[in-house]
Design a protein around this motif. Structure first.
Motif, PDB file in Angstrom:
ATOM      1  N   GLY A  26      -0.845  36.151   6.843  1.00 20.67           N
ATOM      2  CA  GLY A  26      -0.436  37.461   6.366  1.00 20.67           C
ATOM      3  C   GLY A  26       1.067  37.511   6.181  1.00 20.67           C
ATOM      4  N   ILE A  27       1.524  38.109   5.083  1.00 21.13           N
ATOM      5  CA  ILE A  27       2.952  38.255   4.804  1.00 21.13           C
ATOM      6  C   ILE A  27       3.237  39.729   4.541  1.00 21.13           C
ATOM      7  CG2 ILE A  27       4.869  37.630   3.302  1.00 21.13           C
ATOM      8  CD1 ILE A  27       3.452  35.036   2.669  1.00 21.13           C
ATOM      9  N   CYS A  28       4.107  40.328   5.369  1.00 19.15           N
ATOM     10  CA  CYS A  28       4.424  41.750   5.249  1.00 19.15           C
ATOM     11  C   CYS A  28       5.882  41.926   4.863  1.00 19.15           C
ATOM     12  CB  CYS A  28       4.177  42.467   6.582  1.00 19.15           C
ATOM     13  SG  CYS A  28       2.572  42.150   7.333  1.00 19.15           S
ATOM     14  N   GLY A  29       6.169  42.979   4.130  1.00 20.20           N
ATOM     15  CA  GLY A  29       7.559  43.244   3.775  1.00 20.20           C
ATOM     16  C   GLY A  29       7.679  44.437   2.850  1.00 20.20           C
ATOM     17  N   VAL A  30       8.869  45.027   2.829  1.00 19.36           N
ATOM     18  CA  VAL A  30       9.132  46.150   1.927  1.00 19.36           C
ATOM     19  C   VAL A  30       9.342  45.606   0.521  1.00 19.36           C
ATOM     20  CG1 VAL A  30      10.156  47.522   3.776  1.00 19.36           C
ATOM     21  CG2 VAL A  30      11.623  46.073   2.368  1.00 19.36           C
ATOM     22  N   ALA A  31       9.426  46.494  -0.444  1.00 18.25           N
ATOM     23  CA  ALA A  31       9.660  46.088  -1.828  1.00 18.25           C
ATOM     24  C   ALA A  31      10.961  45.310  -1.940  1.00 18.25           C
ATOM     25  CB  ALA A  31       9.715  47.325  -2.727  1.00 18.25           C
ATOM     26  N   GLY A  32      10.905  44.157  -2.609  1.00 21.50           N
ATOM     27  CA  GLY A  32      12.093  43.352  -2.802  1.00 21.50           C
ATOM     28  C   GLY A  32      12.349  42.328  -1.721  1.00 21.50           C
ATOM     29  N   SER A  33      11.466  42.238  -0.743  1.00 23.86           N
ATOM     30  CA  SER A  33      11.683  41.291   0.359  1.00 23.86           C
ATOM     31  C   SER A  33      11.236  39.877   0.011  1.00 23.86           C
ATOM     32  CB  SER A  33      10.963  41.767   1.619  1.00 23.86           C
ATOM     33  OG  SER A  33       9.578  41.918   1.387  1.00 23.86           O
ATOM     34  N   GLY A  34      10.465  39.726  -1.068  1.00 28.55           N
ATOM     35  CA  GLY A  34      10.084  38.385  -1.513  1.00 28.55           C
ATOM     36  C   GLY A  34       8.696  37.948  -1.092  1.00 28.55           C
ATOM     37  N   LYS A  35       7.782  38.883  -0.981  1.00 31.87           N
ATOM     38  CA  LYS A  35       6.428  38.558  -0.512  1.00 31.87           C
ATOM     39  C   LYS A  35       5.704  37.604  -1.458  1.00 31.87           C
ATOM     40  CE  LYS A  35       5.187  42.893  -0.344  1.00 31.87           C
ATOM     41  NZ  LYS A  35       6.480  43.523  -0.664  1.00 31.87           N
ATOM     42  N   GLY A 186      -4.484  47.254  12.935  1.00 29.24           N
ATOM     43  CA  GLY A 186      -5.136  46.155  13.624  1.00 29.24           C
ATOM     44  C   GLY A 186      -5.557  45.003  12.742  1.00 29.24           C
ATOM     45  N   LEU A 187      -5.343  45.117  11.432  1.00 28.61           N
ATOM     46  CA  LEU A 187      -5.781  44.048  10.537  1.00 28.61           C
ATOM     47  C   LEU A 187      -5.035  42.741  10.805  1.00 28.61           C
ATOM     48  CD1 LEU A 187      -7.585  43.255   8.135  1.00 28.61           C
ATOM     49  CD2 LEU A 187      -5.705  43.883   6.621  1.00 28.61           C
ATOM     50  N   ASP A 188      -3.805  42.827  11.319  1.00 27.33           N
ATOM     51  CA  ASP A 188      -3.036  41.611  11.568  1.00 27.33           C
ATOM     52  C   ASP A 188      -3.714  40.694  12.582  1.00 27.33           C
ATOM     53  OD1 ASP A 188      -2.553  43.655  13.371  1.00 27.33           O
ATOM     54  OD2 ASP A 188      -0.554  42.973  13.888  1.00 27.33           O
ATOM     55  N   TYR A 189      -4.605  41.237  13.402  1.00 22.63           N
ATOM     56  CA  TYR A 189      -5.336  40.406  14.359  1.00 22.63           C
ATOM     57  C   TYR A 189      -6.244  39.395  13.664  1.00 22.63           C
ATOM     58  CZ  TYR A 189      -3.866  43.554  18.110  1.00 22.63           C
ATOM     59  OH  TYR A 189      -3.120  44.277  18.997  1.00 22.63           O
ATOM     60  N   GLU A 190      -6.591  39.649  12.416  1.00 25.19           N
ATOM     61  CA  GLU A 190      -7.532  38.782  11.707  1.00 25.19           C
ATOM     62  C   GLU A 190      -6.853  37.538  11.129  1.00 25.19           C
ATOM     63  OE1 GLU A 190     -10.522  39.601  12.116  1.00 25.19           O
ATOM     64  OE2 GLU A 190     -10.301  41.709  12.657  1.00 25.19           O
TER      65      GLU A 190
END
Length: 207
Positions: A26-35, A186-190
């Motif tokens: 999983g890759i999380c980030g705000v707009a412009g962070s480079g996801k 809780g999705l990050d647990y997956e």
């Protein structure tokens, strides 16, 4: 006649052995962070044949001159079944890695679960009944991701907020920061690994 049976024969337990399994990232980030670019670069290190599901108005093709990948665009409404179908298509086509960019739309986008729940409630269905109807769809999506036969990378938009920091000149300046990902709690647990990206494109592993 001896009817005694050992507990090991009854239990069905076996000696644990380390196996090679497909990655769930999983890759999380705000707009412009480079996801998107980060997901593509990670995918290149995992496999040669890369597929990307684009929910960001075909924005992934900006990197087509730098990385070799196939793309499938998903337009609104961002229904769960579209994601699940795309996962199965990638499996059938023999891709090494599938990127879902992003799965936030399946939750908070047009036609996503929050949008659908709101429409059901507006139509007279109470909130509890609406979620009881929609939760199996979200569970099916999670199952499709974690049991996929290909390596899977999912990007998620993060909620954005501002904090005030002191810069090198001693002045107070606002700074964008990312908060929780826009998906069901809780999705990050997956996922096996979860990265949080900041606006300087630095990644922090939170799992």
């Amino acid at each position: 006649m001896n009817t005694t049976t050992s507990s090991s024969q009854l239990s069905g337990f076996q000696k644990a052995q380390r196996i090679v399994k497909k990655a769930r990232i999983g890759i999380c980030g705000v707009a412009g962070s480079g996801k998107t670019l980060s997901a593509l670069k990670i995918a290149c290190g995992i496999g040669a044949k890369i597929a990307l599901v684009d929910t960001e108005n075909n924005s992934s093709v900006l990197y087509a001159d730098r990385i070799d990948f196939d793309v499938l665009n998903i337009e609104p409404p961002f229904e769960i079944d579209k994601y699940i179908k795309a996962i199965h298509q990638a499996e059938a086509a023999g891709y090494d890695v599938l990127i879902l960019d992003s799965i936030s739309h399946a939750w908070a986008g047009e036609g996503g679960l929050l949008d659908t729940q709101g429409k059901l409630a507006d139509g007279g269905m109470n909130s509890f009944t609406a979620w009881r109807k929609l939760t199996p769809q979200h569970n099916a999506f999670i199952e499709a991701m974690i049991r996929s036969k290909v390596h899977l990378i999912a990007t998620m938009r993060s909620k954005m907020d501002y904090v005030v920091e002191t810069n090198e000149k001693g002045k107070s300046v606002p700074k964008k920061v990312g908060l929780a990902p826009i998906q069901r709690e809780g999705l990050d647990y997956e996922f096996d690994v979860v990265f949080d990206l900041d606006l300087n494109h630095n990644a922090q592993s939170t799992k």
